[in-house]
Design a protein around this motif. Structure first.
Motif, PDB file in Angstrom:
ATOM      1  N   LEU A 126       6.546  12.451  11.496  1.00  0.00           N
ATOM      2  CA  LEU A 126       7.042  11.378  10.532  1.00  0.00           C
ATOM      3  C   LEU A 126       5.885  10.612   9.909  1.00  0.00           C
ATOM      4  CD1 LEU A 126       9.349   9.409   9.465  1.00  0.00           C
ATOM      5  CD2 LEU A 126       8.858   8.192  11.820  1.00  0.00           C
ATOM      6  N   SER A 127       4.727  10.336  10.581  1.00  0.00           N
ATOM      7  CA  SER A 127       3.824   9.662   9.800  1.00  0.00           C
ATOM      8  C   SER A 127       3.163  10.619   8.764  1.00  0.00           C
ATOM      9  CB  SER A 127       2.550   9.524  10.689  1.00  0.00           C
ATOM     10  OG  SER A 127       1.986  10.277  11.229  1.00  0.00           O
ATOM     11  N   ALA A 128       2.944  11.978   8.926  1.00  0.00           N
ATOM     12  CA  ALA A 128       2.540  12.841   7.830  1.00  0.00           C
ATOM     13  C   ALA A 128       3.585  12.799   6.689  1.00  0.00           C
ATOM     14  CB  ALA A 128       2.387  14.206   8.465  1.00  0.00           C
ATOM     15  N   ARG A 129       4.967  12.759   6.986  1.00  0.00           N
ATOM     16  CA  ARG A 129       5.753  12.979   5.835  1.00  0.00           C
ATOM     17  C   ARG A 129       5.772  11.822   4.854  1.00  0.00           C
ATOM     18  NH1 ARG A 129      10.904  11.417   5.178  1.00  0.00           N
ATOM     19  NH2 ARG A 129      11.290  10.792   7.507  1.00  0.00           N
ATOM     20  N   MET A 130       5.734  10.582   5.585  1.00  0.00           N
ATOM     21  CA  MET A 130       5.568   9.150   4.983  1.00  0.00           C
ATOM     22  C   MET A 130       4.511   9.125   4.143  1.00  0.00           C
ATOM     23  SD  MET A 130       7.635   6.454   7.477  1.00  0.00           S
ATOM     24  CE  MET A 130       6.334   6.587   8.391  1.00  0.00           C
ATOM     25  N   ILE A 131       3.272   9.327   4.638  1.00  0.00           N
ATOM     26  CA  ILE A 131       1.924   9.099   3.848  1.00  0.00           C
ATOM     27  C   ILE A 131       1.992  10.047   2.798  1.00  0.00           C
ATOM     28  CG2 ILE A 131      -0.473   8.725   4.063  1.00  0.00           C
ATOM     29  CD1 ILE A 131       1.279   6.454   5.459  1.00  0.00           C
ATOM     30  N   GLU A 132       2.248  11.388   3.184  1.00  0.00           N
ATOM     31  CA  GLU A 132       1.846  12.345   1.835  1.00  0.00           C
ATOM     32  C   GLU A 132       3.175  12.310   0.739  1.00  0.00           C
ATOM     33  OE1 GLU A 132       2.667  15.960   4.057  1.00  0.00           O
ATOM     34  OE2 GLU A 132       0.605  15.769   5.309  1.00  0.00           O
ATOM     35  N   GLY A 133       4.114  11.552   1.135  1.00  0.00           N
ATOM     36  CA  GLY A 133       5.202  11.266   0.127  1.00  0.00           C
ATOM     37  C   GLY A 133       5.190  10.161  -0.546  1.00  0.00           C
ATOM     38  N   ASP A 185      13.500   6.828  -3.705  1.00  0.00           N
ATOM     39  CA  ASP A 185      13.315   7.927  -2.579  1.00  0.00           C
ATOM     40  C   ASP A 185      12.035   8.065  -1.830  1.00  0.00           C
ATOM     41  OD1 ASP A 185      11.756   8.658  -4.922  1.00  0.00           O
ATOM     42  OD2 ASP A 185      12.741  10.617  -5.095  1.00  0.00           O
ATOM     43  N   ASP A 186      11.244   6.843  -2.259  1.00  0.00           N
ATOM     44  CA  ASP A 186       9.807   7.121  -1.509  1.00  0.00           C
ATOM     45  C   ASP A 186      10.416   6.969   0.062  1.00  0.00           C
ATOM     46  OD1 ASP A 186       7.426   5.578  -0.224  1.00  0.00           O
ATOM     47  OD2 ASP A 186       6.834   5.706  -2.327  1.00  0.00           O
ATOM     48  N   PRO A 187       9.413   7.850   0.678  1.00  0.00           N
ATOM     49  CA  PRO A 187       9.878   8.091   2.087  1.00  0.00           C
ATOM     50  C   PRO A 187       9.439   6.759   2.951  1.00  0.00           C
ATOM     51  CG  PRO A 187       8.016   9.430   1.561  1.00  0.00           C
ATOM     52  CD  PRO A 187       8.610   8.865   0.284  1.00  0.00           C
ATOM     53  N   LEU A 188       8.370   6.074   2.554  1.00  0.00           N
ATOM     54  CA  LEU A 188       7.821   4.920   3.171  1.00  0.00           C
ATOM     55  C   LEU A 188       8.649   3.773   2.705  1.00  0.00           C
ATOM     56  CD1 LEU A 188       5.690   4.147   5.142  1.00  0.00           C
ATOM     57  CD2 LEU A 188       4.221   3.811   3.465  1.00  0.00           C
ATOM     58  N   ILE A 189       9.128   3.771   1.761  1.00  0.00           N
ATOM     59  CA  ILE A 189      10.247   2.591   1.599  1.00  0.00           C
ATOM     60  C   ILE A 189      11.351   2.741   2.193  1.00  0.00           C
ATOM     61  CG2 ILE A 189      11.821   1.619  -0.359  1.00  0.00           C
ATOM     62  CD1 ILE A 189       9.121   0.644  -0.749  1.00  0.00           C
ATOM     63  N   GLN A 190      12.224   4.012   2.317  1.00  0.00           N
ATOM     64  CA  GLN A 190      13.209   4.277   3.019  1.00  0.00           C
ATOM     65  C   GLN A 190      12.984   4.122   4.383  1.00  0.00           C
ATOM     66  OE1 GLN A 190      16.241   5.173   1.774  1.00  0.00           O
ATOM     67  NE2 GLN A 190      15.213   4.368  -0.212  1.00  0.00           N
ATOM     68  N   PHE A 191      11.764   4.128   5.041  1.00  0.00           N
ATOM     69  CA  PHE A 191      11.629   3.994   6.409  1.00  0.00           C
ATOM     70  C   PHE A 191      11.721   2.495   6.703  1.00  0.00           C
ATOM     71  CE2 PHE A 191       8.367   2.713   9.630  1.00  0.00           C
ATOM     72  CZ  PHE A 191       9.110   3.528  10.781  1.00  0.00           C
ATOM     73  N   PRO A 201      -1.911  -4.912  15.738  1.00  0.00           N
ATOM     74  CA  PRO A 201      -1.439  -4.929  14.116  1.00  0.00           C
ATOM     75  C   PRO A 201      -0.432  -4.071  13.967  1.00  0.00           C
ATOM     76  CG  PRO A 201      -3.230  -3.324  14.726  1.00  0.00           C
ATOM     77  CD  PRO A 201      -2.991  -4.039  15.879  1.00  0.00           C
ATOM     78  N   VAL A 202       0.757  -4.271  13.261  1.00  0.00           N
ATOM     79  CA  VAL A 202       1.851  -3.687  12.975  1.00  0.00           C
ATOM     80  C   VAL A 202       1.629  -2.603  12.263  1.00  0.00           C
ATOM     81  CG1 VAL A 202       4.079  -3.681  11.643  1.00  0.00           C
ATOM     82  CG2 VAL A 202       3.540  -5.595  13.189  1.00  0.00           C
ATOM     83  N   ALA A 203       2.020  -1.243  12.637  1.00  0.00           N
ATOM     84  CA  ALA A 203       1.652  -0.017  11.669  1.00  0.00           C
ATOM     85  C   ALA A 203       0.114   0.051  11.783  1.00  0.00           C
ATOM     86  CB  ALA A 203       2.097  -0.276  10.269  1.00  0.00           C
ATOM     87  N   GLY A 204      -0.517  -0.414  12.640  1.00  0.00           N
ATOM     88  CA  GLY A 204      -1.967  -0.086  12.791  1.00  0.00           C
ATOM     89  C   GLY A 204      -2.708  -0.542  11.728  1.00  0.00           C
ATOM     90  N   GLY A 205      -2.179  -1.393  11.008  1.00  0.00           N
ATOM     91  CA  GLY A 205      -3.199  -2.000   9.879  1.00  0.00           C
ATOM     92  C   GLY A 205      -3.004  -1.298   8.523  1.00  0.00           C
ATOM     93  N   SER A 206      -1.894  -0.507   8.595  1.00  0.00           N
ATOM     94  CA  SER A 206      -1.977   0.321   7.190  1.00  0.00           C
ATOM     95  C   SER A 206      -1.577  -0.316   6.168  1.00  0.00           C
ATOM     96  CB  SER A 206      -0.526   1.445   7.412  1.00  0.00           C
ATOM     97  OG  SER A 206      -0.132   1.963   6.300  1.00  0.00           O
ATOM     98  N   GLN A 207      -2.219  -0.257   5.141  1.00  0.00           N
ATOM     99  CA  GLN A 207      -2.126  -0.892   3.744  1.00  0.00           C
ATOM    100  C   GLN A 207      -0.779  -0.390   2.989  1.00  0.00           C
ATOM    101  OE1 GLN A 207      -4.259  -3.396   1.929  1.00  0.00           O
ATOM    102  NE2 GLN A 207      -1.962  -3.575   1.536  1.00  0.00           N
ATOM    103  N   LEU A 208      -0.537   0.845   3.367  1.00  0.00           N
ATOM    104  CA  LEU A 208       0.527   1.301   2.628  1.00  0.00           C
ATOM    105  C   LEU A 208       1.762   0.922   3.213  1.00  0.00           C
ATOM    106  CD1 LEU A 208      -0.352   5.052   2.053  1.00  0.00           C
ATOM    107  CD2 LEU A 208      -0.312   3.182   0.357  1.00  0.00           C
ATOM    108  N   PHE A 209       1.978   0.782   4.625  1.00  0.00           N
ATOM    109  CA  PHE A 209       3.003   0.110   5.443  1.00  0.00           C
ATOM    110  C   PHE A 209       3.234  -1.244   4.882  1.00  0.00           C
ATOM    111  CE2 PHE A 209       4.843  -2.153   8.672  1.00  0.00           C
ATOM    112  CZ  PHE A 209       5.946  -1.441   8.925  1.00  0.00           C
ATOM    113  N   SER A 210       2.145  -2.255   4.996  1.00  0.00           N
ATOM    114  CA  SER A 210       2.220  -3.686   4.362  1.00  0.00           C
ATOM    115  C   SER A 210       2.797  -3.707   3.072  1.00  0.00           C
ATOM    116  CB  SER A 210       0.697  -4.004   4.722  1.00  0.00           C
ATOM    117  OG  SER A 210       0.711  -5.379   4.152  1.00  0.00           O
ATOM    118  N   TRP A 211       2.464  -2.995   2.238  1.00  0.00           N
ATOM    119  CA  TRP A 211       2.939  -3.032   0.682  1.00  0.00           C
ATOM    120  C   TRP A 211       4.180  -2.635   0.810  1.00  0.00           C
ATOM    121  CZ3 TRP A 211      -1.818  -0.073  -1.418  1.00  0.00           C
ATOM    122  CH2 TRP A 211      -2.790  -0.775  -1.850  1.00  0.00           C
TER     123      TRP A 211
END
Length: 697
Positions: free
Chosen positions: A478-485, A509-515, A389-399
């Motif tokens: 990196l994962s902590a910064r993205m998910i927390e933000g 400026d959403d860190p996950l969108i920028q990533f 699974p890409v990103a370990g199956g993260s729902q937030l990453f998928s969105w």
């Protein structure tokens, strides 16, 4: 609809070469061998039977299901509604623990993002799709030009057939690995509500120890209901509920949407699966499972959040283990080699040049596939070979990826987009994106951290793509910064970004969108290289191989499963081979005997309280010799009279070789019986309204 019925010499020779048995085959509904099934089972089905079964069969997410009343009631597996149950639950009101038992339809609750489909039509579009692979002067296209041209034509066909209809979905399906293309049209239901689910322990008794095995003692069943315009859908065509005790040797049919099989791969292609794909998938899945288990041990909240993902991963891992055993089984591989040798001999006889043709082309591709697969699996996903699974199956990453890619693709003409963002598929994309689902940030971080760590490990620290992903940060930081933000857990934020298009995405400026924006260049490059060097030439060679197969055996050889509706058949029976020696049935009496009071052999509280109300000889689960695979979960098991007698929910570890070939000696599907479901509804959960709807008195 056509039926390949003739028992020709070619078909008989193919059966001999592949050690095929009469029950073998996940058949499409427009090419089902009626005569062979009738002869094998001693029944008398006809086209009217096939039509009724097709219109009573439901695809629900990645599972199968069956209509059981005229008011949209559907039976599937409990594990198929597990995500819905989790999304509707809270730590305080945990329906996995208590079961979901609404007394009225007003209490039935919508599954967030859930949808269901019924196949209403099949049309041959092979000529159009094959022609799309040609250039303007009739020359053969190659590489990305070939895959994009095919994708664009599929999108056009789907849009022409479905237009802007919101209650239909159209899908061009590749069969025989490009030998045929069919347009499947579905009636779509976007309002799917949970109507009943047992306690999770009633459905998962025995846990991972009993998973992919028999004897089993699980009430792995649940009911959903299809709604239209806020009221239960009118579904006059449905299966008839039959709760009588099953009989050993009884012929049955299994209708469902089995996931991808790889039976038509060459021996060299299977070697790549054995040597590269499966080992990587297994190693990665085992570590993610370990991290999730560790997380679940941190507290009650964490255990609640990780329960469903752990079960899913354990299922994936054990399935992969069974497949690895198949590809390292000398007897099984000898059977596969014998079938290929017969095919090659026929091809050589028909082609005087003696060239190896498509086999040689596919063999030449394997070193490139082996080299490119890890990056494709980790950064892009989407291959038909593996399960990483890409990103370990993260729902937030998928969105986030959906938002970014949709924003980049939607300004293009539909035919020029990545196929998953074509006009004909955008409605489904939006449904998934806007659904209100619970998000567990700490669990999301575990998934993303694991993925970043594995990507760095597999691709190496010095890979420029890894440097683009991580920059100067660690996977943990990196994962902590993205998910927390990130704010993507809020559906309103996702909707605003969707509606704002590319400008809103790039300004976010959403860190996950920028990533995700940052990783588009390397991940798209990985996909392009895969399509150019692996997918396109594989598709070309596979199409030629399909033509050779049709010439040798006709189309009475069934295609690989593709996640679309199929029909298979067999008999209720046990097995007597090493590693699998047992009878056809288990009973509630056997459940009580197997219970130890220690996990995973603890009987669910409400079920245990009903012990004295359920006759001990009531059949709980049964084994059937039908040809099934992952995706067949929830498949209705029916008689030749259209009576539903159970739902497929598992198979054995040895049966996982079904991905590559059918072996009747070991292949057994595991079924929860309608008798067991009736006992649960009546004696355990008091669902009298549902029983009345089923006609049970």
């Amino acid at each position: 609809m056509r039926h390949a019925l003739a028992a020709s010499a070619a078909v008989l020779a193919f059966a001999a070469a592949t050690s095929a048995r009469a029950e073998e085959g996940m058949w499409t509904f427009d090419n089902f061998p009626i005569a062979r099934a009738n002869q094998t089972l001693g029944v008398n089905i006809d086209q009217a039977f096939l039509d009724r079964v097709r219109l009573s069969s439901v695809k629900f997410g990645g599972c199968s299901a069956g209509l059981i009343s005229a008011e949209g009631l559907v039976m599937t597996n409990n594990h198929c509604v597990a995500t819905c149950v989790a999304n509707l639950s809270t730590q305080e009101t945990n329906y996995a623990e208590t079961g979901f038992t609404p007394r009225t339809r007003e209490e039935e609750r919508k599954c967030p993002g859930g949808s269901a489909e019924i196949l209403t039509g099949i049309e041959d579009v092979t000529e159009r799709m094959h022609k799309a692979g040609e250039g303007p002067n009739g020359e053969e296209l190659a590489g990305v030009a070939f895959t994009r041209a095919r994708d664009a034509e599929a999108s056009r066909i789907e849009s022409e057939a479905c237009g802007d209809a919101t209650d239909k979905r159209c899908q061009v399906v590749s069969l025989y690995r490009g030998g045929q293309f069919k347009l499947y049209t579905y009636k779509k239901y976007s309002d799917v509500r949970l109507a009943w689910a047992p306690e999770d322990r009633a459905a998962t008794f025995g846990g991972d120890l009993d998973n992919f095995s028999f004897p089993r003692f699980a009430i792995d069943a649940a009911f959903i209901r299809l709604y239209e315009n806020g009221v239960p859908a009118v579904t006059p065509t449905h299966f008839t509920w039959k709760a009588d005790k099953p009989v050993e040797g009884q012929p049955v049919f299994v209708s469902g949407s089995p996931g991808a099989t790889q039976r038509l791969l060459t021996m060299d292609q299977l070697a790549s699966v054995r040597d590269v794909v499966l080992p990587m998938d297994q190693l990665i899945a085992s570590e993610l499972r370990g991290r999730l288990i560790r997380y679940s041990e941190e507290g009650e909240r964490q255990a609640f959040e990780a329960m469903d993902p752990i079960v899913s991963l354990e299922n994936t891992y054990k399935r992969g283990l069974g497949r690895m055993r198949a590809l390292t089984d000398p007897g099984f591989m000898q059977m596969k080699a014998g079938a290929e040798a017969d095919f090659l001999q026929r091809y050589a006889a028909a082609n005087a040049s003696g060239a190896t043709g498509p086999w040689g082309d596919l063999t030449t591709l394997q070193p490139t596939l082996r080299e490119l697969y890890p990056a494709m699996a980790l950064l892009e996903g989407g291959t038909s070979l593996g399960t990483t699974p890409v990103a370990g199956g993260s729902q937030l990453f998928s969105w986030a990826r959906t938002l970014v890619r949709a924003a980049q693709e939607r300004p293009k003409a539909s035919a020029d987009r990545l196929p998953e963002y074509a006009d004909s598929r955008l409605a489904a994309v939006q449904t998934g994106l806007f659904a209100e689902r619970p998000v567990y940030p700490q669990l999301e971080q575990v998934r993303v951290e694991w993925w970043l760590s594995k990507t760095r490990e597999w691709l190496t620290v010095d890979d420029p793509r890894v440097r683009t992903l991580l920059g100067n940060e660690s996977p943990e930081g990196l994962s902590a910064r993205m998910i927390e933000g990130t704010r993507l857990a809020d559906p309103a934020v996702r909707r605003a970004l969707w509606e704002g298009g590319l400008a809103a995405i790039e300004a976010s400026d959403d860190p996950l969108i920028q990533f995700v924006l940052k990783m588009q260049e390397p991940s798209r490059a990985v996909r392009t290289e895969w399509e150019e060097k692996v997918q396109a030439p594989t598709d070309r060679a596979s199409e030629a191989l399909a033509a050779a197969r049709f010439a040798a055996y006709g189309d009475s050889v069934y295609p690989d499963a593709t996640g679309t509706l199929r029909l298979t058949y067999g008999k209720v029976e046990g097995t007597d081979v090493p590693g699998q020696r047992w009878g056809a049935f288990t009973t509630f009496g056997g459940l009580w005997d197997r219970a130890t009071g220690a996990q995973p052999f603890v009987v669910a509280p409400k079920l245990l309280a009903a012990k004295d109300r359920i006759p001990a000889d009531t059949v709980l689960n049964m084994a059937v010799s039908s040809d099934t695979i992952g995706g067949s979960s929830g498949s209705p098991v029916i008689t030749a009279q259209g009576e539903i007698v159970g739902a497929n929910f598992d198979s054995t570890v040895l049966t996982q070789r079904n991905a590559y070939g059918y072996d009747r000696n070991v292949n057994r599907s595991v079924i929860v019986t309608t008798g067991a479901v009736t006992a649960a509804l009546r004696d355990v959960y008091g669902m009298t309204g549902l029983l009345a709807e089923l006609g049970v008195r």
